[in-house]
Scaffold this motif. Structure first.
Motif, PDB file in Angstrom:
ATOM      1  N   ILE A   1      45.428  47.413  28.199  1.00  0.00           N
ATOM      2  CA  ILE A   1      45.433  47.285  30.005  1.00  0.00           C
ATOM      3  C   ILE A   1      43.524  47.102  30.427  1.00  0.00           C
ATOM      4  CG2 ILE A   1      45.752  48.696  31.738  1.00  0.00           C
ATOM      5  CD1 ILE A   1      49.061  49.422  30.269  1.00  0.00           C
ATOM      6  N   GLY A   2      43.011  47.613  29.429  1.00  0.00           N
ATOM      7  CA  GLY A   2      41.920  48.677  29.879  1.00  0.00           C
ATOM      8  C   GLY A   2      41.156  46.676  29.832  1.00  0.00           C
ATOM      9  N   ALA A   3      41.412  46.741  28.840  1.00  0.00           N
ATOM     10  CA  ALA A   3      40.322  44.582  28.967  1.00  0.00           C
ATOM     11  C   ALA A   3      40.593  44.365  29.950  1.00  0.00           C
ATOM     12  CB  ALA A   3      40.678  44.481  27.052  1.00  0.00           C
ATOM     13  N   ILE A   4      42.319  43.509  30.290  1.00  0.00           N
ATOM     14  CA  ILE A   4      42.476  42.573  31.225  1.00  0.00           C
ATOM     15  C   ILE A   4      41.565  42.814  32.554  1.00  0.00           C
ATOM     16  CG2 ILE A   4      45.191  42.337  32.605  1.00  0.00           C
ATOM     17  CD1 ILE A   4      45.948  41.903  30.160  1.00  0.00           C
ATOM     18  N   PHE A   5      41.784  45.765  32.665  1.00  0.00           N
ATOM     19  CA  PHE A   5      41.213  45.639  34.460  1.00  0.00           C
ATOM     20  C   PHE A   5      39.807  45.797  34.453  1.00  0.00           C
ATOM     21  CE2 PHE A   5      39.626  49.237  36.263  1.00  0.00           C
ATOM     22  CZ  PHE A   5      40.888  49.019  37.383  1.00  0.00           C
ATOM     23  N   GLY A   6      39.137  45.390  32.707  1.00  0.00           N
ATOM     24  CA  GLY A   6      37.631  45.870  33.106  1.00  0.00           C
ATOM     25  C   GLY A   6      37.566  43.687  33.166  1.00  0.00           C
ATOM     26  N   ALA A   7      38.340  42.654  32.966  1.00  0.00           N
ATOM     27  CA  ALA A   7      38.051  41.654  32.659  1.00  0.00           C
ATOM     28  C   ALA A   7      37.902  41.210  34.803  1.00  0.00           C
ATOM     29  CB  ALA A   7      38.864  40.572  32.080  1.00  0.00           C
ATOM     30  N   LEU A   8      39.207  41.657  35.282  1.00  0.00           N
ATOM     31  CA  LEU A   8      39.218  41.184  35.937  1.00  0.00           C
ATOM     32  C   LEU A   8      38.419  42.081  37.331  1.00  0.00           C
ATOM     33  CD1 LEU A   8      43.283  41.591  36.874  1.00  0.00           C
ATOM     34  CD2 LEU A   8      41.707  39.282  36.410  1.00  0.00           C
ATOM     35  N   ARG A   9      37.502  43.375  36.907  1.00  0.00           N
ATOM     36  CA  ARG A   9      37.164  43.827  37.930  1.00  0.00           C
ATOM     37  C   ARG A   9      35.677  43.240  37.687  1.00  0.00           C
ATOM     38  NH1 ARG A   9      36.151  49.609  39.810  1.00  0.00           N
ATOM     39  NH2 ARG A   9      33.730  49.890  39.801  1.00  0.00           N
ATOM     40  N   ALA A  10      34.882  42.773  36.362  1.00  0.00           N
ATOM     41  CA  ALA A  10      33.585  41.607  36.696  1.00  0.00           C
ATOM     42  C   ALA A  10      34.185  40.630  37.260  1.00  0.00           C
ATOM     43  CB  ALA A  10      33.496  41.901  35.178  1.00  0.00           C
TER      44      ALA A  10
ATOM     45  N   LYS B   1      30.181  35.880  30.050  1.00  0.00           N
ATOM     46  CA  LYS B   1      30.047  37.262  29.256  1.00  0.00           C
ATOM     47  C   LYS B   1      30.147  38.922  29.918  1.00  0.00           C
ATOM     48  CE  LYS B   1      26.591  34.342  26.708  1.00  0.00           C
ATOM     49  NZ  LYS B   1      25.550  34.851  26.047  1.00  0.00           N
ATOM     50  N   ASP B   2      30.482  38.408  31.255  1.00  0.00           N
ATOM     51  CA  ASP B   2      30.360  40.220  31.504  1.00  0.00           C
ATOM     52  C   ASP B   2      31.422  40.297  31.753  1.00  0.00           C
ATOM     53  OD1 ASP B   2      27.270  39.677  32.858  1.00  0.00           O
ATOM     54  OD2 ASP B   2      28.140  38.172  34.681  1.00  0.00           O
ATOM     55  N   MET B   3      32.152  39.299  32.405  1.00  0.00           N
ATOM     56  CA  MET B   3      33.617  39.584  31.818  1.00  0.00           C
ATOM     57  C   MET B   3      34.161  40.536  29.854  1.00  0.00           C
ATOM     58  SD  MET B   3      35.749  36.359  33.833  1.00  0.00           S
ATOM     59  CE  MET B   3      37.259  36.656  33.348  1.00  0.00           C
ATOM     60  N   LEU B   4      33.709  39.839  29.168  1.00  0.00           N
ATOM     61  CA  LEU B   4      33.336  39.990  28.127  1.00  0.00           C
ATOM     62  C   LEU B   4      33.243  41.611  28.038  1.00  0.00           C
ATOM     63  CD1 LEU B   4      33.036  36.855  25.870  1.00  0.00           C
ATOM     64  CD2 LEU B   4      35.073  38.124  25.918  1.00  0.00           C
ATOM     65  N   GLN B   5      32.215  42.081  28.609  1.00  0.00           N
ATOM     66  CA  GLN B   5      31.284  43.016  28.137  1.00  0.00           C
ATOM     67  C   GLN B   5      32.280  44.070  29.227  1.00  0.00           C
ATOM     68  OE1 GLN B   5      27.970  43.482  29.153  1.00  0.00           O
ATOM     69  NE2 GLN B   5      27.367  45.530  28.984  1.00  0.00           N
ATOM     70  N   TRP B   6      32.242  43.943  30.267  1.00  0.00           N
ATOM     71  CA  TRP B   6      32.885  44.503  31.104  1.00  0.00           C
ATOM     72  C   TRP B   6      34.433  45.046  30.303  1.00  0.00           C
ATOM     73  CZ3 TRP B   6      33.018  47.176  36.121  1.00  0.00           C
ATOM     74  CH2 TRP B   6      31.607  47.283  36.876  1.00  0.00           C
ATOM     75  N   GLY B   7      35.270  44.220  29.651  1.00  0.00           N
ATOM     76  CA  GLY B   7      36.182  44.353  29.159  1.00  0.00           C
ATOM     77  C   GLY B   7      36.864  44.620  28.372  1.00  0.00           C
ATOM     78  N   ALA B   8      35.823  44.517  27.399  1.00  0.00           N
ATOM     79  CA  ALA B   8      35.172  45.608  26.386  1.00  0.00           C
ATOM     80  C   ALA B   8      35.136  47.118  26.202  1.00  0.00           C
ATOM     81  CB  ALA B   8      33.896  45.178  25.202  1.00  0.00           C
ATOM     82  N   VAL B   9      34.225  47.729  27.094  1.00  0.00           N
ATOM     83  CA  VAL B   9      33.571  48.826  27.806  1.00  0.00           C
ATOM     84  C   VAL B   9      35.282  49.566  28.575  1.00  0.00           C
ATOM     85  CG1 VAL B   9      32.640  50.332  29.277  1.00  0.00           C
ATOM     86  CG2 VAL B   9      31.581  48.107  28.221  1.00  0.00           C
ATOM     87  N   PHE B  10      35.526  48.462  29.421  1.00  0.00           N
ATOM     88  CA  PHE B  10      36.934  49.433  29.860  1.00  0.00           C
ATOM     89  C   PHE B  10      38.261  49.561  28.545  1.00  0.00           C
ATOM     90  CE2 PHE B  10      35.095  49.119  33.861  1.00  0.00           C
ATOM     91  CZ  PHE B  10      36.211  49.579  34.826  1.00  0.00           C
ATOM     92  N   GLY B  11      38.087  48.390  27.566  1.00  0.00           N
ATOM     93  CA  GLY B  11      39.126  48.710  26.263  1.00  0.00           C
ATOM     94  C   GLY B  11      39.308  49.358  26.098  1.00  0.00           C
ATOM     95  N   MET B  12      38.024  49.664  25.018  1.00  0.00           N
ATOM     96  CA  MET B  12      37.520  51.171  24.763  1.00  0.00           C
ATOM     97  C   MET B  12      37.873  53.076  25.191  1.00  0.00           C
ATOM     98  SD  MET B  12      33.753  50.122  22.756  1.00  0.00           S
ATOM     99  CE  MET B  12      33.119  49.000  23.938  1.00  0.00           C
TER     100      MET B  12
END
Length: 55
Positions: A9-18, A26-37
């Protein structure tokens, strides 16, 4: 199970936010990784709380 769903859920939310802020792949991957963690750690704390309260 809770931490894994938190990571997804965090990865999806982070990617959508980016993406909403105009980020590229790459921004979507980074945001997704951070929110996923972040959501994964929150899920671990929820799991620990539930296990301790049920036993």
């Amino acid at each position: 199970m809770i931490p894994l769903s938190g990571i997804v859920i965090g990865a999806i939310f982070g990617a959508l936010r980016a993406k909403s802020k105009g980020g590229k792949g790459k921004d979507m991957l980074q945001w997704g990784a951070v929110f996923g963690m972040i959501f994964g750690v929150i899920g671990i704390f929820i799991l620990i709380f539930l296990q301790r309260s049920l036993t």
